[in-house]
Scaffold this active site. Structure first.
Site, PDB file in Angstrom:
ATOM      1  CG  ASP A  45      -0.351   0.016   2.604  1.00  0.00           C
ATOM      2  OD1 ASP A  45       0.934   0.147   2.659  1.00  0.00           O
ATOM      3  OD2 ASP A  45      -0.853  -0.298   3.536  1.00  0.00           O
ATOM      4  CB  SER A  46       0.319   4.733  -1.113  1.00  0.00           C
ATOM      5  OG  SER A  46      -0.792   5.349  -0.346  1.00  0.00           O
ATOM      6  N   GLY A  47       0.836   3.929   2.079  1.00  0.00           N
ATOM      7  CA  GLY A  47       0.957   4.620   3.271  1.00  0.00           C
ATOM      8  C   GLY A  47       0.112   5.666   3.474  1.00  0.00           C
TER       9      GLY A  47
ATOM     10  CG  ASP B  25      -6.025  -5.216   1.786  1.00  0.00           C
ATOM     11  OD1 ASP B  25      -5.595  -4.823   2.908  1.00  0.00           O
ATOM     12  OD2 ASP B  25      -6.417  -4.582   1.119  1.00  0.00           O
TER      13      ASP B  25
END
EC number: 2.4.2.29
Length: 370
Positions: A92-94, A268
């Site tokens: 994921d990108s954060g 997820d």
């Protein structure tokens, strides 16, 4: 960048099965990705995750950049080598994590400045830094654009402002990601609960070009199951049929079944292992709590229908004892069972779609869940 081949094998209504072909292996869809937040699927060995049927796992940019540090992981050979997973991995990108740190962050056009929840140190996470961490340092096969997770509830003006920011950050993410023949980048569609904004976000992301898949963000943030389904109803029809569709952070088994029904391919969620640490055992009728006294002398297995040693080889009474005693083995057994259950659910979903019987499966699942 690479746009991994995605072959659709069967459809049943809007539900479909397929194979996403990455450089590290194929992903059968619909797919559930166990979450490896800190380079570990909590309480479960990586070979057990693979044995459960998982083709891909998820890593968390925010947590890994703070500890042990993305640069350290790069020096040690990248995230796959570091954690012992040789299959595909998505990071994921954060963005979601820094969004959740409302008291520790300051957001601007540049990105998000925040203080670590671990030691209070100051960090800046921007689209460019997120791409560097995911693609360069961690070496993820599938990376996510940097975005703002729109809060719920949001007014139309708030939702539009958030969507526009994510689109601008998406353009910067694409530019920073660059030409990577072995990795791909997914867009994230925002727009809160507003059908027009969801459609616009999807269309503008498609027009940007270059994305290998499309994620649906800003759900599982308090809107509830029925609203989530409504948003999917007005979003997935606007996404390309030849690209994988990923619903982020979802969810319970009934959420997965309903989302596949609406054309989603990838999921997820931390539920399998988080539930396992709190004594919950997932089944088709929902979770049951192994801590309850009724299981103290129950000699039956956790779930004989699931082809997993954790599901079949330990009695409810034994796991009840482990959990009530605070023994970590109990949490490990439950986490392994729960992952196996979620992966088995995905296998059954793929079989039903291929057989053209998914409508009946969904109807039966709804009834069992109720």
């Amino acid at each position: 960048m690479a746009v991994f081949p995605y072959d659709i094998h069967a459809t049943d209504g809007r539900a479909r099965t397929g194979t996403l072909r990455t450089m590290r292996g194929d992903i059968q869809t619909p797919a559930f990705m166990p979450v490896g937040t800190a380079a570990t699927v909590k309480g479960v060995y990586m070979d057990h995750v693979r044995q459960a049927g998982a083709d891909i796992i998820l890593g968390n940019t925010y947590h890994l950049m703070l500890r042990p540090g993305a640069e350290r992981i790069a020096r040690l050979g990248g995230l796959h080598k570091f954690c012992g997973w040789d299959g595909p991995m998505l990071t994921d990108s954060g963005g979601f994590q820094v969004w959740s740190l409302s008291k520790l962050r300051k957001m601007s056009e540049e990105g998000v400045e925040f203080r670590s929840h671990i030691d209070g140190s100051k960090h800046m996470l921007s689209p460019e830094r997120s791409m560097e961490i995911q693609a360069e340092l961690l070496g993820a096969d599938i990376c996510m654009q940097f975005d703002e997770c729109t809060p719920f509830p949001a007014t139309p003006d708030q939702a539009r402002a958030s969507m526009e920011l994510s689109l601008r950050w998406g353009a910067r993410s694409l530019a920073a990601f660059g030409d990577r023949p072995d990795q791909t980048l997914f867009a994230i569609v925002q727009g809160s609960t507003y059908a027009d904004l969801r459609a616009e976000s999807a269309q503008r992301s498609i027009e940007a070009g270059g994305y290998g898949g499309y994620a649906i963000g800003g759900l599982a943030v308090g809107e509830g199951h029925e609203m989530m389904c409504s948003v999917l109803d007005v979003t997935t029809p606007h996404l390309p049929a030849d690209r994988p569709r990923y619903l982020m952070g979802v969810g319970k088994p009934i959420d997965l079944v309903e989302a596949v029904y609406r054309g989603v391919d990838m999921f997820d969620c931390v539920i399998p292992t988080r539930s396992g640490r709190h004594g919950q055992v997932w089944t088709d009728t929902g979770p049951y709590n192994i801590r309850k006294a009724e299981f103290a002398e129950d000699d039956s297995p956790l779930d004989p229908a699931i082809d997993c040693p954790a599901s079949q080889n330990y009695s409810k009474a034994y796991v009840h004892h482990l959990i009530r005693s605070g023994e970590m083995l109990g949490q490990m057994i439950l986490s392994r069972h729960n992952i196996a259950y979620f992966e088995d659910l995905m296998r059954r979903i793929r079989t039903e779609i291929t057989s053209g019987t998914y409508d009946r499966f969904v109807s039966d699942f709804r009834a069992a869940w109720a």
